[in-house]
Design a protein around this motif. Sequence first.
Motif, PDB file in Angstrom:
ATOM      1  N   TYR A   1      -8.098   9.496   4.509  1.00  0.00           N
ATOM      2  CA  TYR A   1      -8.329   9.389   5.955  1.00  0.00           C
ATOM      3  C   TYR A   1      -7.731  10.618   6.625  1.00  0.00           C
ATOM      4  CZ  TYR A   1      -7.779   8.062  10.792  1.00  0.00           C
ATOM      5  OH  TYR A   1      -7.835   8.059  12.157  1.00  0.00           O
ATOM      6  N   GLY A   2      -8.425  11.081   7.689  1.00  0.00           N
ATOM      7  CA  GLY A   2      -7.892  12.194   8.465  1.00  0.00           C
ATOM      8  C   GLY A   2      -8.937  12.755   9.405  1.00  0.00           C
ATOM      9  N   GLN A   3      -8.460  13.662  10.220  1.00  0.00           N
ATOM     10  CA  GLN A   3      -9.337  14.334  11.184  1.00  0.00           C
ATOM     11  C   GLN A   3     -10.413  15.116  10.448  1.00  0.00           C
ATOM     12  OE1 GLN A   3      -7.200  17.369  13.186  1.00  0.00           O
ATOM     13  NE2 GLN A   3      -8.790  17.818  14.709  1.00  0.00           N
ATOM     14  N   THR A   4     -11.572  15.255  11.039  1.00  0.00           N
ATOM     15  CA  THR A   4     -12.620  16.050  10.428  1.00  0.00           C
ATOM     16  C   THR A   4     -12.122  17.461  10.184  1.00  0.00           C
ATOM     17  OG1 THR A   4     -14.901  16.806  10.651  1.00  0.00           O
ATOM     18  CG2 THR A   4     -13.629  16.660  12.676  1.00  0.00           C
ATOM     19  N   GLY A   5     -12.398  17.981   9.007  1.00  0.00           N
ATOM     20  CA  GLY A   5     -11.972  19.321   8.645  1.00  0.00           C
ATOM     21  C   GLY A   5     -10.546  19.394   8.156  1.00  0.00           C
TER      22      GLY A   5
ATOM     23  N   ALA B   1      -3.650  10.476   3.408  1.00  0.00           N
ATOM     24  CA  ALA B   1      -3.871  11.002   4.760  1.00  0.00           C
ATOM     25  C   ALA B   1      -3.797  12.528   4.739  1.00  0.00           C
ATOM     26  CB  ALA B   1      -2.847  10.434   5.720  1.00  0.00           C
ATOM     27  N   THR B   2      -4.722  13.148   5.421  1.00  0.00           N
ATOM     28  CA  THR B   2      -4.727  14.616   5.506  1.00  0.00           C
ATOM     29  C   THR B   2      -4.567  15.023   6.974  1.00  0.00           C
ATOM     30  OG1 THR B   2      -7.136  14.609   5.630  1.00  0.00           O
ATOM     31  CG2 THR B   2      -6.153  14.932   3.466  1.00  0.00           C
TER      32      THR B   2
ATOM     33  N   VAL C   1       0.852  -1.191   0.000  1.00  0.00           N
ATOM     34  CA  VAL C   1       0.000   0.000   0.000  1.00  0.00           C
ATOM     35  C   VAL C   1       0.888   1.241   0.000  1.00  0.00           C
ATOM     36  CG1 VAL C   1      -1.699   1.323   1.314  1.00  0.00           C
ATOM     37  CG2 VAL C   1      -1.903  -1.164   1.166  1.00  0.00           C
ATOM     38  N   ARG C   2       0.648   2.112  -0.972  1.00  0.00           N
ATOM     39  CA  ARG C   2       1.390   3.373  -1.019  1.00  0.00           C
ATOM     40  C   ARG C   2       0.653   4.420  -0.186  1.00  0.00           C
ATOM     41  NH1 ARG C   2       1.553   4.104  -7.325  1.00  0.00           N
ATOM     42  NH2 ARG C   2      -0.505   3.175  -6.997  1.00  0.00           N
ATOM     43  N   VAL C   3       1.417   5.336   0.378  1.00  0.00           N
ATOM     44  CA  VAL C   3       0.829   6.330   1.292  1.00  0.00           C
ATOM     45  C   VAL C   3       1.263   7.724   0.860  1.00  0.00           C
ATOM     46  CG1 VAL C   3       0.633   7.137   3.676  1.00  0.00           C
ATOM     47  CG2 VAL C   3       0.818   4.681   3.199  1.00  0.00           C
ATOM     48  N   ALA C   4       0.270   8.612   0.799  1.00  0.00           N
ATOM     49  CA  ALA C   4       0.534  10.035   0.544  1.00  0.00           C
ATOM     50  C   ALA C   4      -0.059  10.838   1.694  1.00  0.00           C
ATOM     51  CB  ALA C   4      -0.061  10.459  -0.783  1.00  0.00           C
ATOM     52  N   VAL C   5       0.661  11.874   2.133  1.00  0.00           N
ATOM     53  CA  VAL C   5       0.194  12.741   3.230  1.00  0.00           C
ATOM     54  C   VAL C   5       0.121  14.169   2.697  1.00  0.00           C
ATOM     55  CG1 VAL C   5       0.659  13.638   5.533  1.00  0.00           C
ATOM     56  CG2 VAL C   5       1.188  11.247   4.991  1.00  0.00           C
TER      57      VAL C   5
ATOM     58  N   VAL D   1       4.574  13.423   0.050  1.00  0.00           N
ATOM     59  CA  VAL D   1       4.200  14.396   1.085  1.00  0.00           C
ATOM     60  C   VAL D   1       3.909  15.707   0.369  1.00  0.00           C
ATOM     61  CG1 VAL D   1       4.906  15.669   3.125  1.00  0.00           C
ATOM     62  CG2 VAL D   1       5.598  13.284   2.858  1.00  0.00           C
ATOM     63  N   PHE D   2       2.692  16.220   0.570  1.00  0.00           N
ATOM     64  CA  PHE D   2       2.276  17.450  -0.110  1.00  0.00           C
ATOM     65  C   PHE D   2       2.082  18.556   0.934  1.00  0.00           C
ATOM     66  CE2 PHE D   2       0.401  13.894  -2.566  1.00  0.00           C
ATOM     67  CZ  PHE D   2       1.137  14.036  -3.725  1.00  0.00           C
ATOM     68  N   PHE D   3       2.891  19.600   0.808  1.00  0.00           N
ATOM     69  CA  PHE D   3       2.762  20.756   1.694  1.00  0.00           C
ATOM     70  C   PHE D   3       2.745  21.996   0.812  1.00  0.00           C
ATOM     71  CE2 PHE D   3       4.724  23.840   4.793  1.00  0.00           C
ATOM     72  CZ  PHE D   3       3.599  23.936   5.600  1.00  0.00           C
ATOM     73  N   GLU D   4       1.633  22.725   0.885  1.00  0.00           N
ATOM     74  CA  GLU D   4       1.432  23.907   0.056  1.00  0.00           C
ATOM     75  C   GLU D   4       1.491  23.539  -1.427  1.00  0.00           C
ATOM     76  OE1 GLU D   4       4.337  26.748   1.286  1.00  0.00           O
ATOM     77  OE2 GLU D   4       3.241  27.285   3.117  1.00  0.00           O
ATOM     78  N   LYS D   5       0.818  22.412  -1.783  1.00  0.00           N
ATOM     79  CA  LYS D   5       0.736  21.952  -3.170  1.00  0.00           C
ATOM     80  C   LYS D   5      -0.681  22.178  -3.707  1.00  0.00           C
ATOM     81  CE  LYS D   5       4.947  20.221  -3.255  1.00  0.00           C
ATOM     82  NZ  LYS D   5       6.020  20.755  -4.106  1.00  0.00           N
ATOM     83  N   THR D   6      -0.762  22.442  -5.026  1.00  0.00           N
ATOM     84  CA  THR D   6      -2.063  22.687  -5.648  1.00  0.00           C
ATOM     85  C   THR D   6      -2.760  21.355  -5.955  1.00  0.00           C
ATOM     86  OG1 THR D   6      -1.158  22.679  -7.883  1.00  0.00           O
ATOM     87  CG2 THR D   6      -1.165  24.795  -6.700  1.00  0.00           C
TER      88      THR D   6
END
Length: 859
Positions: A118-122, A356-357, A40-44, A86-91
């Motif tokens: 998957y992630g916390q609400t909001g 994951a967010t 399983v590949r994972v992106a955050v 890992v996406f930080f400040e990505k469009t």
Amino acid sequence: FFDTMADEIDPVDVAVDVGKEKKKKKSKGDDDDLPADSRVRVAVRVRPFNRADHGDQSLCISVDDEINKITADNGQKNAAFTFDHVFFEKTQAQVYTAIGETMLHDAFSGYNSTIFAYGQTGSGKTYSMVGKEDDPVHEGLLPRICKDLFELSQELQSEDRTLMVKIQVSYVEVYNEKIRDLLQFVASGEPPVNEELKDLKLKEDKKSKSFVCEDLSLHTVMNYSRVKNLIDLGTDMRTKAETGMNELSSRSHSVFTIYMTQTHEPPNPAHRDFSSKIVIVDLAGSERQSKTDLAVDNAQQKAEAERINMSLLILGRCLSASSTSGGSKHIPIRESVLTKMLMDIFGGNSKTMMFATVSPSLFNFSETMSTLQYAHNAKKIKHKAKQNTLAKAIEVKELKEQVKALGKTLIEELEKAAQQKELLDREIAAISEEKELIAKSLAASEEENLLLKEQLERMKEENRSLRNGIVPEGSESESVRTVTRCERCGGEGDANLPFGSMASARNWGGNQEDDDEDDDERAEKLKQIHEELQFKLPNMNPNAQLSSRLDTARSDTMQAKSAPSTSEIRSYIGHSAAVYSCSFSPTGEKMVSASRDRTVKIWSVKSGNELLTLKGHNGFVLSCDWCPNGKDPHIVSASDDKTLRVWDAESGKKIMTLKGHSDKVYNCVYSPSGNEIASASCDKTIKVWSAEFGKKIATLKNHTSAVFSVAFSRDGLKLVSASDDKTLRMWDWQAGTELCVFQGHTGTVWSCEFSPDDTQVLSASMDGTVKVWDVDSHVSVKTLRGHSAPVHHAIFAKDGSKIISASRDRTLKVWDVESGKVLTSLVGHTNTVYRACVFNNLILSCSSDDIMKVWNLKV
């Protein structure tokens, strides 16, 4: 929920106390040992600050883009994780390029692909998956994948014209552990109402080892705009509510599935066919009630939060049990509806990515840490994705065609067997009727014999009385009375009297001197008596009657011996099965035959050589005829493959195929002019065709059963047909009207023929008889009986004075039309004789013994 998740994950693997960093030991089966394609590949993705951070903009996240490393640190505890992306400040476009294009490539290669957010609400799950409606810049993964899916499929189809791509979609939500179809109102046209969504049941498919939704609506889509409408409709139908963390918080998990098949038509072994699916899952967010500010009295939202957290907890346990480092062998998939639906991600047949967010705010550090640990565990799950090839589609299609052909052949054989059984039953019935008639004839003969015996006894008694000169009381016959008169005359005995000297001595001896009559007068009277006795006595003598019958038999034998001389000239051997039909060419130099071996053969009459073999029928060839006009060397043949074929008799090439009958074609014949062809079929019809163009001119319907024979009148204006319904019918084929019906046979009528002057019709029947009918009165004027089995065919000789018949009793018989007597029998075939035809003094016959014979008959 979060405490339980923390207990599920080994903190030694991920957490490091501040100032006490420990070098982490690699254990066997750690994710670093697994290639990305086999797990399983994972992106955050780290979202920007928003209202869910409650104004706290202190960072607890740092990202190293070069090595896709993310570190969470709250000042007391920190942990570093490495993921596939890992996406930080990505469009949105950058996220799709990194993830979506790979999923599309996998789908077109025949692999199943799944991505679940998957992630916390909001934290931005729905935004990442779906995006904002009608905003191209902020479109999520789902609409972008669908858009490129159609563009790529059209591009591939333009390169390969044989490629066909079929796309279908479905959209469901899991709300409070119940599955609901978000697109159920699309087909009905009813206005969509969330509260009226019906619950679907999950059913286990043991063949594919997965769970499927019963009564789920699948929607075939042809373009992106249609898919976009369905996405928007389903998204609007999802259950949502406002919480302290999110204005439109999803209160359910959603699953959007794209089903795609790639096939080639016609099938091509050089190209493989695939089936695949893309599953996009937007999970509801995990919640802490203390942060979501749920109202104390809002029991519904509390129950929803509990259900969401419970399903996510079971999902986490399944991920942990499926991972390579998981100690538990049991995966609790069946404990939640959500995990049943996502069964493929736990080491199943799907290339899976977890998206994951997380929040960057220190306010949500514990939720962020839990999500990262959750994602770290997912990296350790192996999958068993395989290409869903349909490479055997060609073989399956071929097998289906073979099965279909075999089924068709079996049905045809069963129909033939049923028809043969029906014919046999009718033959048996006809034989039984014939047997009854014979029994009745025997009974009548026995009665006649008894009467003859009684008469014979009376004659014997009278004869004895005459010999003794005694007349029994009440039985004085004319001859006895004559003898009595002789006694009264007192004349002398005559040596020529039948009773000799006894009567002479008794009646005339010793009384001559008392007789006054003249000797001449007595002699004259004795002569008269002698003549009278010579006439009377044979009628009373049984030996004389028997002698008379023998004389009659000898006379008949002599008559038969004086019949036209017959002899077998030649046999023609070449067919490998029964020969059903034969015909002379107009010049009589050649002949044509049709056989059960599915061929038509042309022969030299004189040499007996086989000249041509015509092949093309897909069934038994039941009839053939030679065009009579002499100009066009054409032959027509009829088969149980429901067709007629016209051939060039010189080259043996097929000229055309006549199609129109819906069942076997039993008989075909040219008109006298050769301009038309008539055919008789098991479909109960007679059809007339143009011999030049092959077009159907007329269809004649009235028979109630199969039509076995058809013949043109000599002027070509009428047709006569013979049928299994035991009748013959005469037609004006140009007007398409029935002129009359000939009824009288007690069995199937096999053949029919007009006489040379068109005043009579000839028929042969299974009842063993040949009948001659008057065309004007429509009645039978003569019935010919002599065959001991059903008669298959009968024809007139050229001058119409004789009839030739062919029978199942293996013989042909030649009849005199006027007297109805058999002139001769032609014996030589060893099986059923199906047909005969005449040319001058030659008779041609064909038989089930695979042989044809030519006989010489001087007519």
